[in-house]
Write a protein that holds these residues in place. Structure first.
Motif, PDB file in Angstrom:
ATOM      1  N   ALA A 210       5.258   5.002   5.221  1.00 17.21           N
ATOM      2  CA  ALA A 210       5.717   4.752   6.588  1.00 17.21           C
ATOM      3  C   ALA A 210       7.198   4.396   6.596  1.00 17.21           C
ATOM      4  O   ALA A 210       7.972   4.921   7.420  1.00 17.21           O
ATOM      5  CB  ALA A 210       4.900   3.635   7.225  1.00 17.21           C
ATOM      6  N   ARG A 211       7.607   3.518   5.681  1.00 22.16           N
ATOM      7  CA  ARG A 211       9.011   3.113   5.633  1.00 22.16           C
ATOM      8  C   ARG A 211       9.899   4.283   5.216  1.00 22.16           C
ATOM      9  O   ARG A 211      10.984   4.493   5.779  1.00 22.16           O
ATOM     10  CB  ARG A 211       9.175   1.929   4.671  1.00 22.16           C
ATOM     11  N   LYS A 212       9.441   5.044   4.242  1.00 22.27           N
ATOM     12  CA  LYS A 212      10.216   6.194   3.771  1.00 22.27           C
ATOM     13  C   LYS A 212      10.357   7.247   4.863  1.00 22.27           C
ATOM     14  O   LYS A 212      11.447   7.796   5.083  1.00 22.27           O
ATOM     15  CB  LYS A 212       9.546   6.801   2.535  1.00 22.27           C
TER      16      LYS A 212
ATOM     17  N   ALA B  45       7.662  12.791  10.119  1.00 18.39           N
ATOM     18  CA  ALA B  45       6.312  12.270  10.316  1.00 18.39           C
ATOM     19  C   ALA B  45       5.724  11.837   8.973  1.00 18.39           C
ATOM     20  O   ALA B  45       5.848  12.543   7.975  1.00 18.39           O
ATOM     21  CB  ALA B  45       5.421  13.328  10.959  1.00 18.39           C
ATOM     22  N   PRO B  46       5.084  10.685   8.927  1.00 24.06           N
ATOM     23  CA  PRO B  46       4.473  10.227   7.675  1.00 24.06           C
ATOM     24  C   PRO B  46       3.217  11.050   7.321  1.00 24.06           C
ATOM     25  O   PRO B  46       2.559  11.609   8.190  1.00 24.06           O
ATOM     26  CB  PRO B  46       4.101   8.767   7.955  1.00 24.06           C
ATOM     27  N   VAL B  47       2.929  11.095   6.029  1.00 21.27           N
ATOM     28  CA  VAL B  47       1.715  11.755   5.556  1.00 21.27           C
ATOM     29  C   VAL B  47       0.833  10.657   4.946  1.00 21.27           C
ATOM     30  O   VAL B  47       1.143  10.117   3.886  1.00 21.27           O
ATOM     31  CB  VAL B  47       2.044  12.830   4.494  1.00 21.27           C
ATOM     32  N   TRP B  48      -0.244  10.342   5.609  1.00 21.90           N
ATOM     33  CA  TRP B  48      -1.068   9.210   5.197  1.00 21.90           C
ATOM     34  C   TRP B  48      -2.006   9.576   4.049  1.00 21.90           C
ATOM     35  O   TRP B  48      -2.602  10.647   4.031  1.00 21.90           O
ATOM     36  CB  TRP B  48      -1.893   8.684   6.359  1.00 21.90           C
TER      37      TRP B  48
ATOM     38  N   SER C 211       0.823  -1.209   0.000  1.00 18.70           N
ATOM     39  CA  SER C 211       0.000   0.000   0.000  1.00 18.70           C
ATOM     40  C   SER C 211       0.860   1.263   0.000  1.00 18.70           C
ATOM     41  O   SER C 211       2.027   1.249   0.410  1.00 18.70           O
ATOM     42  CB  SER C 211      -0.920   0.018   1.222  1.00 18.70           C
ATOM     43  N   GLU C 212       0.266   2.362  -0.452  1.00 22.38           N
ATOM     44  CA  GLU C 212       0.974   3.645  -0.436  1.00 22.38           C
ATOM     45  C   GLU C 212       1.344   4.050   0.986  1.00 22.38           C
ATOM     46  O   GLU C 212       2.434   4.596   1.230  1.00 22.38           O
ATOM     47  CB  GLU C 212       0.107   4.735  -1.070  1.00 22.38           C
TER      48      GLU C 212
END
Length: 260
Positions: free
Chosen positions: A245-247, A254-257, A239-240
């Motif tokens: 999350a890994r990147k 902080a991740p951007v969902w 999934s994107e």
């Protein structure tokens, strides 16, 4: 916005709150049951909602099913209503695409326990207790509670609660793992809200896939679990949100969902 007679529905900061509000005891009848199902549908369909909170207005979550409502029922009508409440409601909660947390203060009796224990997590105040007075009050088995309790705390302790009807205080429920945790009464709402806000910051895809896997493997034999879990992980990993999350972890940000 849909208007309800027996509950209040609101959303803020990616959290939907469903508050049972049928004074004086928030007793459960067909109208409340249908409205609760409709509120769950609203929250589940709302892309801006990531977490649901169930709570009760007043001194407790609910006193359970309204016995006056049931008084005129024959066996067929009783079975129809109990199928609606005990089966359809639990199935709808388990089919949600997002987590649901129950906040319990004061009393939770019979059907209220069904509503609470169907949720993913329960935060209970230190004055809360959970009771199943079906045998002493109705001379009848307590329906779906038999399944819920034995799954959660085992047959021996479940038998004591079901057969005696004696309520279990929140402190004991906490020790047995029947609830997520116990908090002071004055902190119940803020603690529940804080947990919901913590979850709402996570990937909706991650929450959905983890929740689905928990329910999917619940009754499986161990040999069935690894392929099911691996398949779920492989799908989620592609999934994107998982890639983000890994990147983000590598880049220390902080991740951007995206929710996909």
């Amino acid at each position: 916005m849909t208007e309800f007679q027996t509950l209040n529905y609101s959303t803020a900061n990616r959290i939907a709150e469903i508050t049972l509000d049928r004074p004086p005891l928030n007793l459960i009848d067909d109208i409340l049951t249908h409205e609760y199902l409709a509120a769950l549908d609203l929250a589940d369909a709302d892309e801006n909602v990531r977490v649901i909170i169930l709570k009760g207005e007043g001194r407790g979550l609910s006193g359970g099913v309204d016995l006056k409502f049931l008084e005129s029922f024959g066996p067929t009508e009783m079975k129809d209503f109990l199928s609606l409440f005990y089966i359809k409601t639990v199935e709808r909660v388990r089919a949600l695409s997002k987590p649901i947390i129950c906040a319990v203060q004061g009393y939770a009796r019979e059907g209220a326990c069904t509503l609470a224990f169907a949720c993913d997590m329960i935060i209970a105040s230190d004055d809360a207790d959970f009771g199943y007075p079906g045998v002493p009050n109705l001379a009848a088995p307590p329906g779906m509670h038999v399944w819920h309790l034995q799954k959660l705390i085992g047959r021996m302790k479940a038998a004591e609660l079901i057969l005696t009807g004696d309520p279990m205080p929140a402190a004991q429920a906490d020790q047995l793992g029947l609830i997520t945790r116990m908090v002071p009464r004055e902190d119940l709402y803020s603690e529940t809200r804080a947990l919901a806000e913590k979850l709402a910051k996570l990937s909706p895809i991650g929450l959905k896939s983890a929740r689905e896997l928990m329910y999917r493997v619940e009754d499986m034999a161990f040999k069935q679990v690894p392929p099911t879990a691996l398949d779920a992980m492989a799908v989620a990993f592609a999934s994107e949100d998982s890639r983000e999350a890994r990147k983000a972890y590598i880049e220390k940000r902080a991740p951007v969902w995206k929710g996909r």
